[in-house]
Design a protein around this motif. Structure first.
Motif, PDB file in Angstrom:
ATOM      1  N   LYS A   9      16.293 -20.240 -18.215  1.00 28.07           N
ATOM      2  CA  LYS A   9      16.464 -20.062 -19.441  1.00 28.07           C
ATOM      3  C   LYS A   9      16.411 -18.841 -19.967  1.00 28.07           C
ATOM      4  O   LYS A   9      17.395 -18.200 -20.824  1.00 28.07           O
ATOM      5  CB  LYS A   9      15.427 -20.888 -20.115  1.00 28.07           C
ATOM      6  N   LEU A  64      19.947 -17.344 -19.029  1.00 25.40           N
ATOM      7  CA  LEU A  64      21.289 -18.209 -19.922  1.00 25.40           C
ATOM      8  C   LEU A  64      21.044 -17.398 -21.190  1.00 25.40           C
ATOM      9  O   LEU A  64      22.074 -17.170 -21.897  1.00 25.40           O
ATOM     10  CB  LEU A  64      20.974 -19.513 -19.873  1.00 25.40           C
ATOM     11  N   ASP A  65      20.047 -17.179 -21.867  1.00 19.06           N
ATOM     12  CA  ASP A  65      19.742 -16.674 -23.175  1.00 19.06           C
ATOM     13  C   ASP A  65      20.512 -15.068 -23.353  1.00 19.06           C
ATOM     14  O   ASP A  65      21.341 -14.888 -24.122  1.00 19.06           O
ATOM     15  CB  ASP A  65      18.521 -16.798 -23.831  1.00 19.06           C
ATOM     16  N   ARG A  66      20.148 -14.486 -22.231  1.00 20.65           N
ATOM     17  CA  ARG A  66      20.929 -13.161 -22.294  1.00 20.65           C
ATOM     18  C   ARG A  66      22.418 -12.948 -21.975  1.00 20.65           C
ATOM     19  O   ARG A  66      23.129 -12.397 -22.651  1.00 20.65           O
ATOM     20  CB  ARG A  66      20.282 -12.438 -21.087  1.00 20.65           C
ATOM     21  N   LEU A  67      22.782 -13.983 -21.328  1.00 23.20           N
ATOM     22  CA  LEU A  67      24.241 -14.286 -21.069  1.00 23.20           C
ATOM     23  C   LEU A  67      25.018 -14.674 -22.320  1.00 23.20           C
ATOM     24  O   LEU A  67      26.236 -14.706 -22.235  1.00 23.20           O
ATOM     25  CB  LEU A  67      24.548 -15.172 -19.735  1.00 23.20           C
ATOM     26  N   GLN A  68      24.393 -15.319 -23.171  1.00 30.15           N
ATOM     27  CA  GLN A  68      24.976 -15.803 -24.563  1.00 30.15           C
ATOM     28  C   GLN A  68      25.411 -14.593 -25.228  1.00 30.15           C
ATOM     29  O   GLN A  68      26.422 -14.957 -25.963  1.00 30.15           O
ATOM     30  CB  GLN A  68      24.142 -16.711 -25.163  1.00 30.15           C
ATOM     31  N   ASN A  69      24.815 -13.574 -25.113  1.00 28.22           N
ATOM     32  CA  ASN A  69      25.196 -12.379 -25.936  1.00 28.22           C
ATOM     33  C   ASN A  69      25.781 -11.292 -24.508  1.00 28.22           C
ATOM     34  O   ASN A  69      24.950 -10.583 -24.217  1.00 28.22           O
ATOM     35  CB  ASN A  69      24.222 -11.878 -26.644  1.00 28.22           C
ATOM     36  N   TYR A 126      24.177  -8.103 -22.936  1.00 28.43           N
ATOM     37  CA  TYR A 126      24.077  -7.975 -21.527  1.00 28.43           C
ATOM     38  C   TYR A 126      24.368  -6.880 -20.587  1.00 28.43           C
ATOM     39  O   TYR A 126      23.758  -6.400 -19.930  1.00 28.43           O
ATOM     40  CB  TYR A 126      24.354  -9.244 -21.015  1.00 28.43           C
ATOM     41  N   ASP A 183      37.655 -14.300 -21.638  1.00 29.32           N
ATOM     42  CA  ASP A 183      36.481 -14.965 -21.971  1.00 29.32           C
ATOM     43  C   ASP A 183      35.749 -15.426 -20.876  1.00 29.32           C
ATOM     44  O   ASP A 183      36.119 -16.053 -19.921  1.00 29.32           O
ATOM     45  CB  ASP A 183      36.915 -15.995 -22.903  1.00 29.32           C
ATOM     46  N   HIS A 211      32.243 -17.801 -20.233  1.00 29.90           N
ATOM     47  CA  HIS A 211      31.130 -18.798 -20.989  1.00 29.90           C
ATOM     48  C   HIS A 211      30.142 -19.250 -19.785  1.00 29.90           C
ATOM     49  O   HIS A 211      30.829 -19.846 -18.763  1.00 29.90           O
ATOM     50  CB  HIS A 211      31.667 -19.718 -21.731  1.00 29.90           C
ATOM     51  N   SER A 238      26.908 -21.563 -18.926  1.00 28.60           N
ATOM     52  CA  SER A 238      25.975 -22.723 -19.310  1.00 28.60           C
ATOM     53  C   SER A 238      25.349 -23.545 -18.265  1.00 28.60           C
ATOM     54  O   SER A 238      25.904 -23.370 -17.165  1.00 28.60           O
ATOM     55  CB  SER A 238      27.093 -23.712 -20.385  1.00 28.60           C
TER      56      SER A 238
END
Length: 328
Positions: free
Chosen positions: A259, A262-267, A271, A299, A301, A303
């Motif tokens: 988690k 993954l939270d860091r990779l969302q931005n 990152y 891009d 993404h 997940s």
């Protein structure tokens, strides 16, 4: 008169009056002709020495704004003031062109240094693991596996070291097949690889080690002896705003991203600016892709799949890259 209430009146015959005026008409006409000639001469001089140089300067400025760095203004044949302005403009355009070339060359050098840095980071890590495996196989006299592993390792190193700034997707997929074969020797009966590749994507331009970095993370963090992990790679063509792109999806059946990561990779922007990260391969792939294709054209993404496992969706512009086939 001053000294009395007296007046003197002169009577001139009308015909005499008109005769006196007619004597001056040729002089009036001559003066008008001279005035018209003088005005024409002044207009010509103003046009040649003021208006035309200004129009040339304006046209050159518009050409420069449109990106024409070869535009120049003729410096001679004008007054001294405009000659100085034109020379200054030409020198400015030359300096802008030189600066643009310098910036472009600096960007290319930076890309090469960045790619070399990536290779220095990735190759020793994997090479040490492979050599350790070769040593263990040699100890138990598995010469067949030693030969196979050294052959695949040779192909792996040849691709990693000799690949340029870009390769075809087909070459990268061939490299992945070779990398999976190496990994299967290290982890027998633990890796199941599947791919669904759209043929029209094979000649697309991609950065080297684009896919291997993500596949390596799956093998590094998910694969253990006695448990089968599936790795899937799918590619397809898509259209966005009348432009062609390739879509690449990589997913596995492991535990997925933790988690915090993954939270860091969302931005992604944040990152990439982190001073330290143990997932250096992901960071390098993102930075090299942005350098090659620009951030607005690609891009990434990240997940976790509902069924379990990590998923990476990549969209890159479709740029055909016909490269002479090599045997890796």
């Amino acid at each position: 008169m001053d000294f009395g209430d007296l007046y003197i009146v002169s009577l001139i015959p009308e015909n005499q009056f008109m005769m006196d005026i007619n004597k001056y008409i040729p002089f009036v006409i001559l003066i008008l002709i001279l005035a018209l000639c003088l005005m024409s001469l002044v207009g010509y001089v103003i046009n040649q020495w003021v208006i035309l140089p200004l129009n040339r300067l304006n046209s050159a400025i518009n050409a420069l704004k449109s990106g024409d760095l070869d535009t120049k203004i003729q410096a001679d044949g004008v007054c001294e003031e405009y000659e100085g302005v034109n020379n200054a403009f030409n020198e400015m355009v030359h300096e802008i062109k030189s600066l643009k070339i310098d910036v472009y060359e600096e960007k290319i050098v930076r890309q090469r240094i960045h790619t070399q840095y990536l290779k220095l980071q990735i190759t020793p890590h994997f090479l040490i693991n492979c050599l350790s495996m070769v040593y263990q196989l040699a100890e138990i006299n598995r010469t067949d596996l030693v030969q196979l592993m050294l052959k695949n390792l040779s192909n792996y190193l040849r691709y990693t070291i000799s690949s340029g700034q870009t390769v075809t997707l087909e070459q990268e997929l061939t490299h992945i097949d070779n990398y999976i074969a190496l990994s299967k020797i290290r982890y027998p009966d633990s890796i199941s690889f599947h791919s669904e590749i759209s043929p029209e994507t094979l000649q697309a331009k991609v950065i080297p080690l684009l896919l291997q970095s993500f596949v390596e993370n799956t093998i590094k963090y998910e694969v253990v002896l006695g448990k089968v992990i599936e790795i899937h790679i799918n590619t397809s063509m898509i259209q966005k705003e009348n432009n062609a792109f390739i879509s690449i999806t990589i997913w596995d059946t492991g535990c997925g991203f933790d988690k915090e990561l993954l939270d860091r990779l969302q931005n992604i922007d944040q990152y990439l600016h982190e001073e330290s990260t143990k997932h250096i391969g992901i960071s390098n792939v993102l930075q090299r892709a942005y350098l090659q294709f620009d951030p607005e054209n690609c891009d990434f993404h990240f997940s976790n799949r509902p069924e379990g496992g990590a998923r990476i969706d990549i969209v890159l512009p479709f740029i055909p890259c016909v490269i002479k086939e090599e045997t890796f």
